[in-house]
Design a protein around this motif. Structure first.
Motif, PDB file in Angstrom:
ATOM      1  N   SER A 124       0.854  -1.186   0.000  1.00 18.24           N
ATOM      2  CA  SER A 124       0.000   0.000   0.000  1.00 18.24           C
ATOM      3  C   SER A 124       0.895   1.243   0.000  1.00 18.24           C
ATOM      4  O   SER A 124       2.112   1.150   0.175  1.00 18.24           O
ATOM      5  N   ASP A 125       0.306   2.398  -0.171  1.00 15.39           N
ATOM      6  CA  ASP A 125       1.069   3.651  -0.116  1.00 15.39           C
ATOM      7  C   ASP A 125       1.715   3.835   1.248  1.00 15.39           C
ATOM      8  O   ASP A 125       2.840   4.320   1.357  1.00 15.39           O
ATOM      9  N   VAL A 126       1.010   3.426   2.295  1.00 15.46           N
ATOM     10  CA  VAL A 126       1.564   3.534   3.653  1.00 15.46           C
ATOM     11  C   VAL A 126       2.775   2.622   3.798  1.00 15.46           C
ATOM     12  O   VAL A 126       3.807   3.019   4.349  1.00 15.46           O
ATOM     13  N   ASP A 127       2.673   1.391   3.277  1.00 14.79           N
ATOM     14  CA  ASP A 127       3.808   0.460   3.333  1.00 14.79           C
ATOM     15  C   ASP A 127       5.027   1.043   2.619  1.00 14.79           C
ATOM     16  O   ASP A 127       6.145   0.972   3.125  1.00 14.79           O
ATOM     17  N   ARG A 128       4.799   1.601   1.436  1.00 15.15           N
ATOM     18  CA  ARG A 128       5.907   2.188   0.667  1.00 15.15           C
ATOM     19  C   ARG A 128       6.555   3.351   1.418  1.00 15.15           C
ATOM     20  O   ARG A 128       7.776   3.463   1.478  1.00 15.15           O
ATOM     21  N   ARG A 129       5.718   4.215   1.991  1.00 16.30           N
ATOM     22  CA  ARG A 129       6.226   5.367   2.724  1.00 16.30           C
ATOM     23  C   ARG A 129       7.020   4.920   3.958  1.00 16.30           C
ATOM     24  O   ARG A 129       8.103   5.435   4.228  1.00 16.30           O
ATOM     25  N   GLU A 130       6.495   3.958   4.705  1.00 17.60           N
ATOM     26  CA  GLU A 130       7.193   3.464   5.895  1.00 17.60           C
ATOM     27  C   GLU A 130       8.521   2.816   5.518  1.00 17.60           C
ATOM     28  O   GLU A 130       9.524   2.992   6.205  1.00 17.60           O
TER      29      GLU A 130
END
Length: 51
Positions: free
Chosen positions: A32-38
């Motif tokens: 997800s976008d959150v996974d990528r950002r983290e």
């Protein structure tokens, strides 16, 4: 136990047919976008610390 001979060929052919038809045969869900950002943030921190 691995499939052998004609059975292995049949299984390969079936799996190829499913892949080419777009059938989902398993695997993890996408990032997800959150996974990528983290991940990017953690990588940045690691690089800053270890570079």
């Amino acid at each position: 136990m691995k499939p052998q001979g004609a059975n292995a060929a049949h299984i390969r052919a079936c799996m190829e047919t499913m892949r080419s038809s777009g059938e989902h045969t398993g695997g993890p869900k996408g990032y997800s976008d959150v996974d990528r950002r983290e991940f990017a943030n953690a990588l940045d921190r690691w690089l800053a610390k270890n570079a």
